[in-house]
Design a protein around this motif. Structure first.
Motif, PDB file in Angstrom:
ATOM      1  N   ASP A  83       0.830  -1.212   0.000  1.00 38.68           N
ATOM      2  CA  ASP A  83       0.000   0.000   0.000  1.00 38.68           C
ATOM      3  C   ASP A  83       0.863   1.261   0.000  1.00 38.68           C
ATOM      4  N   GLU A  84       1.913   1.242   0.810  1.00 38.50           N
ATOM      5  CA  GLU A  84       2.823   2.400   0.837  1.00 38.50           C
ATOM      6  C   GLU A  84       3.474   2.600  -0.529  1.00 38.50           C
ATOM      7  N   ALA A  85       3.873   1.508  -1.168  1.00 34.04           N
ATOM      8  CA  ALA A  85       4.499   1.600  -2.489  1.00 34.04           C
ATOM      9  C   ALA A  85       3.540   2.197  -3.508  1.00 34.04           C
ATOM     10  N   ALA A  86       2.276   1.824  -3.429  1.00 37.52           N
ATOM     11  CA  ALA A  86       1.278   2.339  -4.367  1.00 37.52           C
ATOM     12  C   ALA A  86       1.080   3.842  -4.215  1.00 37.52           C
ATOM     13  N   GLN A  87       1.306   4.352  -3.020  1.00 41.33           N
ATOM     14  CA  GLN A  87       1.111   5.779  -2.753  1.00 41.33           C
ATOM     15  C   GLN A  87       2.406   6.591  -2.843  1.00 41.33           C
ATOM     16  N   GLU A  88       3.530   5.912  -2.933  1.00 35.98           N
ATOM     17  CA  GLU A  88       4.835   6.581  -2.898  1.00 35.98           C
ATOM     18  C   GLU A  88       5.137   7.283  -4.227  1.00 35.98           C
ATOM     19  N   PRO A  89       5.358   8.602  -4.195  1.00 37.30           N
ATOM     20  CA  PRO A  89       5.671   9.317  -5.434  1.00 37.30           C
ATOM     21  C   PRO A  89       7.115   9.096  -5.913  1.00 37.30           C
ATOM     22  N   ASP A  90       8.003   8.738  -5.009  1.00 37.24           N
ATOM     23  CA  ASP A  90       9.405   8.526  -5.371  1.00 37.24           C
ATOM     24  C   ASP A  90       9.582   7.095  -5.894  1.00 37.24           C
ATOM     25  N   TYR A  91       9.960   6.964  -7.152  1.00 44.07           N
ATOM     26  CA  TYR A  91      10.078   5.656  -7.787  1.00 44.07           C
ATOM     27  C   TYR A  91      11.038   4.739  -7.039  1.00 44.07           C
ATOM     28  N   ALA A  92      12.189   5.227  -6.673  1.00 45.34           N
ATOM     29  CA  ALA A  92      13.187   4.397  -6.001  1.00 45.34           C
ATOM     30  C   ALA A  92      12.653   3.872  -4.665  1.00 45.34           C
ATOM     31  N   ARG A  93      11.980   4.726  -3.929  1.00 42.61           N
ATOM     32  CA  ARG A  93      11.412   4.313  -2.636  1.00 42.61           C
ATOM     33  C   ARG A  93      10.278   3.301  -2.855  1.00 42.61           C
ATOM     34  N   ALA A  94       9.421   3.532  -3.842  1.00 37.62           N
ATOM     35  CA  ALA A  94       8.334   2.597  -4.146  1.00 37.62           C
ATOM     36  C   ALA A  94       8.904   1.236  -4.549  1.00 37.62           C
ATOM     37  N   LYS A  95       9.943   1.245  -5.355  1.00 33.61           N
ATOM     38  CA  LYS A  95      10.580   0.008  -5.787  1.00 33.61           C
ATOM     39  C   LYS A  95      11.154  -0.739  -4.589  1.00 33.61           C
ATOM     40  N   ALA A  96      11.797  -0.035  -3.684  1.00 36.64           N
ATOM     41  CA  ALA A  96      12.363  -0.667  -2.493  1.00 36.64           C
ATOM     42  C   ALA A  96      11.270  -1.296  -1.622  1.00 36.64           C
ATOM     43  N   LEU A  97      10.137  -0.623  -1.503  1.00 30.12           N
ATOM     44  CA  LEU A  97       9.029  -1.154  -0.710  1.00 30.12           C
ATOM     45  C   LEU A  97       8.474  -2.434  -1.335  1.00 30.12           C
ATOM     46  N   ILE A  98       8.299  -2.422  -2.646  1.00 30.22           N
ATOM     47  CA  ILE A  98       7.794  -3.613  -3.352  1.00 30.22           C
ATOM     48  C   ILE A  98       8.798  -4.763  -3.267  1.00 30.22           C
ATOM     49  N   GLU A  99      10.073  -4.444  -3.379  1.00 34.13           N
ATOM     50  CA  GLU A  99      11.085  -5.491  -3.268  1.00 34.13           C
ATOM     51  C   GLU A  99      11.086  -6.119  -1.884  1.00 34.13           C
ATOM     52  N   GLU A 100      10.916  -5.308  -0.847  1.00 36.91           N
ATOM     53  CA  GLU A 100      10.846  -5.832   0.514  1.00 36.91           C
ATOM     54  C   GLU A 100       9.618  -6.725   0.681  1.00 36.91           C
ATOM     55  N   ALA A 101       8.477  -6.300   0.169  1.00 36.32           N
ATOM     56  CA  ALA A 101       7.268  -7.133   0.232  1.00 36.32           C
ATOM     57  C   ALA A 101       7.501  -8.448  -0.507  1.00 36.32           C
ATOM     58  N   GLY A 102       8.161  -8.394  -1.643  1.00 37.16           N
ATOM     59  CA  GLY A 102       8.460  -9.608  -2.415  1.00 37.16           C
ATOM     60  C   GLY A 102       9.389 -10.547  -1.670  1.00 37.16           C
ATOM     61  N   ARG A 103      10.393  -9.996  -0.981  1.00 37.90           N
ATOM     62  CA  ARG A 103      11.298 -10.842  -0.190  1.00 37.90           C
ATOM     63  C   ARG A 103      10.530 -11.571   0.913  1.00 37.90           C
ATOM     64  N   ILE A 104       9.634 -10.851   1.563  1.00 38.50           N
ATOM     65  CA  ILE A 104       8.840 -11.472   2.628  1.00 38.50           C
ATOM     66  C   ILE A 104       7.939 -12.562   2.051  1.00 38.50           C
ATOM     67  N   ARG A 105       7.297 -12.290   0.919  1.00 37.82           N
ATOM     68  CA  ARG A 105       6.440 -13.292   0.280  1.00 37.82           C
ATOM     69  C   ARG A 105       7.233 -14.542  -0.099  1.00 37.82           C
ATOM     70  N   ARG A 106       8.399 -14.347  -0.704  1.00 35.88           N
ATOM     71  CA  ARG A 106       9.222 -15.492  -1.109  1.00 35.88           C
ATOM     72  C   ARG A 106       9.702 -16.291   0.097  1.00 35.88           C
ATOM     73  N   SER A 107      10.066 -15.593   1.146  1.00 40.22           N
ATOM     74  CA  SER A 107      10.506 -16.274   2.363  1.00 40.22           C
ATOM     75  C   SER A 107       9.364 -17.104   2.958  1.00 40.22           C
ATOM     76  N   ALA A 108       8.168 -16.537   3.027  1.00 36.91           N
ATOM     77  CA  ALA A 108       7.021 -17.261   3.551  1.00 36.91           C
ATOM     78  C   ALA A 108       6.719 -18.485   2.693  1.00 36.91           C
ATOM     79  N   ALA A 109       6.863 -18.357   1.388  1.00 34.38           N
ATOM     80  CA  ALA A 109       6.561 -19.448   0.464  1.00 34.38           C
ATOM     81  C   ALA A 109       7.523 -20.617   0.601  1.00 34.38           C
ATOM     82  N   ARG A 110       8.674 -20.387   1.191  1.00 39.63           N
ATOM     83  CA  ARG A 110       9.647 -21.469   1.380  1.00 39.63           C
ATOM     84  C   ARG A 110       9.336 -22.343   2.600  1.00 39.63           C
ATOM     85  N   ALA A 111       8.262 -22.027   3.307  1.00 38.02           N
ATOM     86  CA  ALA A 111       7.898 -22.817   4.490  1.00 38.02           C
ATOM     87  C   ALA A 111       7.653 -24.265   4.093  1.00 38.02           C
ATOM     88  N   GLU A 112       8.170 -25.156   4.880  1.00 36.99           N
ATOM     89  CA  GLU A 112       8.024 -26.583   4.626  1.00 36.99           C
ATOM     90  C   GLU A 112       6.819 -27.131   5.398  1.00 36.99           C
TER      91      GLU A 112
END
Length: 115
Positions: A83-112
């Motif tokens: 949500d923060e990324a969607a509202q962030e006007p600064d591209y670099a900051r929005a990209k960093a937020l989305i990348e962090e969300a993606g890292r968390i999603r990928r980490s959760a998906a590795r659960a055995e």
């Protein structure tokens, strides 16, 4: 199934066996808000398929969705970042937020199963 502690808060249910039936049961019990979409996706892409090729992609997607949804604190964090990324006007900051969300999603998906 046993539960794994989530810090000092609510227990997070373990991941089920890695089968569509076990995953659906876990979703129904611990993340029922996902069940309608899970069933719709199953009926549309898998139930009447003569080719089982889509099953691994289906399982990967829903394994990941459930892994995140079973931990409300983690799910909230990911949605807040998105949500923060969607509202962030600064591209670099929005990209960093989305990348962090993606890292968390990928980490959760590795659960055995069982974890």
């Amino acid at each position: 199934m046993t539960t794994a502690p989530l810090g000092e808060e609510t227990p997070v249910p373990p991941m089920p066996e890695r089968t569509p039936k076990a995953l659906r049961a876990a979703i129904a019990q611990h993340a029922p808000q996902l069940l309608v979409d899970f069933d719709r996706h199953w009926r549309r892409d898998i139930a009447d398929a003569y080719d089982l090729a889509p099953v691994p992609a289906f399982m990967a997607r829903w394994w990941s969705e459930y892994a995140l949804a079973r931990d409300p604190r983690l799910e909230t964090k990911v949605h807040r970042l998105e949500d923060e990324a969607a509202q962030e006007p600064d591209y670099a900051r929005a990209k960093a937020l989305i990348e962090e969300a993606g890292r968390i999603r990928r980490s959760a998906a590795r659960a055995e199963p069982g974890r």
